[in-house]
Design an enzyme around this catalytic site. Sequence first.
Site, PDB file in Angstrom:
ATOM      1  N   PHE A 153       0.643  -1.287  -0.059  1.00  0.00           N
ATOM      2  CA  PHE A 153      -0.207   0.021   0.304  1.00  0.00           C
ATOM      3  C   PHE A 153       0.633   1.562   0.178  1.00  0.00           C
ATOM      4  O   PHE A 153       1.639   1.852   0.812  1.00  0.00           O
ATOM      5  CB  PHE A 153      -1.037   0.048   0.906  1.00  0.00           C
ATOM      6  CG  PHE A 153      -1.906   1.527   1.317  1.00  0.00           C
ATOM      7  CD1 PHE A 153      -3.110   1.181   0.117  1.00  0.00           C
ATOM      8  CD2 PHE A 153      -1.301   2.176   1.908  1.00  0.00           C
ATOM      9  CE1 PHE A 153      -3.696   2.171   0.059  1.00  0.00           C
ATOM     10  CE2 PHE A 153      -2.454   3.582   1.452  1.00  0.00           C
ATOM     11  CZ  PHE A 153      -3.268   3.456   0.861  1.00  0.00           C
ATOM     12  N   ASP A 238       9.126   2.902   2.184  1.00  0.00           N
ATOM     13  CA  ASP A 238       8.052   3.472   3.143  1.00  0.00           C
ATOM     14  C   ASP A 238       7.752   3.383   4.043  1.00  0.00           C
ATOM     15  O   ASP A 238       7.528   2.482   5.045  1.00  0.00           O
ATOM     16  CB  ASP A 238       6.678   3.101   1.686  1.00  0.00           C
ATOM     17  CG  ASP A 238       5.266   4.128   1.980  1.00  0.00           C
ATOM     18  OD1 ASP A 238       5.564   4.733   2.603  1.00  0.00           O
ATOM     19  OD2 ASP A 238       4.439   3.880   1.106  1.00  0.00           O
ATOM     20  N   LYS A 267       1.954  11.406   7.051  1.00  0.00           N
ATOM     21  CA  LYS A 267       1.615  10.573   8.590  1.00  0.00           C
ATOM     22  C   LYS A 267       1.686  11.431   9.597  1.00  0.00           C
ATOM     23  O   LYS A 267       1.723  12.911   9.531  1.00  0.00           O
ATOM     24  CB  LYS A 267       1.256   9.813   8.335  1.00  0.00           C
ATOM     25  CG  LYS A 267       0.700   9.127   7.489  1.00  0.00           C
ATOM     26  CD  LYS A 267       0.220   7.860   7.376  1.00  0.00           C
ATOM     27  CE  LYS A 267      -1.234   7.549   6.849  1.00  0.00           C
ATOM     28  NZ  LYS A 267      -0.563   5.730   5.850  1.00  0.00           N
TER      29      LYS A 267
HETATM   30  C1  LIG Z   1      -1.068   6.080   4.391  1.00  0.00           C
HETATM   31  C2  LIG Z   1      -0.236   5.668   3.362  1.00  0.00           C
HETATM   32  C3  LIG Z   1       0.447   6.094   2.178  1.00  0.00           C
HETATM   33  C4  LIG Z   1      -0.073   7.376   1.256  1.00  0.00           C
HETATM   34  O1  LIG Z   1      -0.373   8.126   2.126  1.00  0.00           O
HETATM   35  P1  LIG Z   1      -1.698   9.785   1.872  1.00  0.00           P
HETATM   36  O2  LIG Z   1      -1.298  11.003   2.678  1.00  0.00           O
HETATM   37  O3  LIG Z   1      -3.074   8.608   2.357  1.00  0.00           O
HETATM   38  O4  LIG Z   1      -1.566   9.802   0.661  1.00  0.00           O
HETATM   39  C5  LIG Z   1       1.850   5.782   1.849  1.00  0.00           C
HETATM   40  N1  LIG Z   1       2.480   4.247   2.265  1.00  0.00           N
HETATM   41  C6  LIG Z   1       1.642   3.878   3.336  1.00  0.00           C
HETATM   42  C7  LIG Z   1       2.946   3.231   3.664  1.00  0.00           C
HETATM   43  C8  LIG Z   1       0.553   4.913   4.282  1.00  0.00           C
HETATM   44  O5  LIG Z   1       1.103   3.489   4.974  1.00  0.00           O
END
Ligand SMILES: *Cc1c(COP(=O)(O)O)cnc(C)c1O
Length: 408
Positions: A153, A238, A267
């Site tokens: 994700f 990520d 985040k």
């Molecule tokens: C939430 C998330 C994203 C995307 O972040 P947004 O601010 O919602 O675009 C990407 N990678 C990971 C691992 C995430 O948890």
Amino acid sequence: MDQTTARPLQDRPRSTQDYLGLEARYGADNYKPMDVVLTRGEGVWVWDVDGRRYLDALSAYSAVNQGHCHPRILAAMVEQAGRLTLTSRAFRNDQLGLFYEEICALTRTSAVLPMNSGAEAVESALKVARKWGYQVKGVPENQAEIIVCGDNFHGRTLAIVGFSTDPVSRADFGPFTPGFLVVPYGDAAALQAAITPNTVAILLEPIQGEAGVIIPPDGYLRAVRRLATEHRVIMVLDEIQTGLGRTGRLLAEEHEGVEADLTLVGKALSGGFYPISAVLSNAEIMGVLKPGEHGSTFGGNPLACAVARMALRVLTEEGMIENAAIQGARLLAGLRAIGSPRVRDIRGRGLMLAVELHEHAAPVCEALRKSGVLCKETHENTIRIAPPLVITGEQVDWALERFAAALK
Ligand SMILES: *Cc1c(COP(=O)(O)O)cnc(C)c1O
């Protein structure tokens, strides 16, 4: 100051049902939220419009690691909002350089690209990796390949959902961006087999959050690091969900003692106040970007930078990362001690935990809500548990009593 007269929007009070009706009537139907309408938050607690209090065990998918409405981040935001909010990058502002300096010192990074959402940070890293592939590695034009993992994700933009393996995320959004290859997560041999001379990057999560808190086998990140170095491939981690204290370390990569070439954070970079993300890089890779080749109107704005500076400061100064390790261990042990036959697996690192059931998790989340704990299922059978990192031992025990009751 009187709360009601101080509020610029003089909303009349409405009921939960009214708010559900408004969302159903006017909103895009792209989410299926729990029917709880929140109006206030403080630390680990949130309150709904009927005055009921809940322990937030989701933390906005780890965006509010520092706890709701952290007073120091709030003060930094209000002060900066009254001074200067946006200059665009046509001009400079006096917060950006300080944000760079502080996040680089904290994460031992040498170059930062500030963006807004997590997906934008991912997209930016993919662009940087491709450019590096052509300009530095010497990959032939338009031949760059990027390897990603199954059940990944990384966000919701077109390029990103194009390499998602979740049919719901992809269906009817094509055609998709070419140049991505999917290998199974946690399988270093599969990664090795997929690397070609045109591979420019491997993009992965240190722990797959949305997939259900999937922790890869020990040594996997070290193996990825070794393969990436051997084959001159950029390792992109990520850490948008795992980073900034969530797993009991500043970055989850530290659990295996590795350093990615590009690290993505978002985040909790704002403590939930504002969309802020960043690509953290060693200088060589980020150096491929030249003026005009990438950007964002809001990226690196002074309000974002002031908020992020304080969000990072409170994380370290207030011992939240250490607390995540301590309370995470307490929560994991307590969940395991419940010993419910309905549970298939319990796993976690720091305060990123999951309880996987033999049955659907939504009814259990609903029972938890009634007892004052907000959780959201991920996939059908998994309850993700990720409270703010400011949670105390007493609050963990309070939550555990409710988990025990809901799982009995
Ligand atoms: C939430 C998330 C994203 C995307 O972040 P947004 O601010 O919602 O675009 C990407 N990678 C990971 C691992 C995430 O948890």
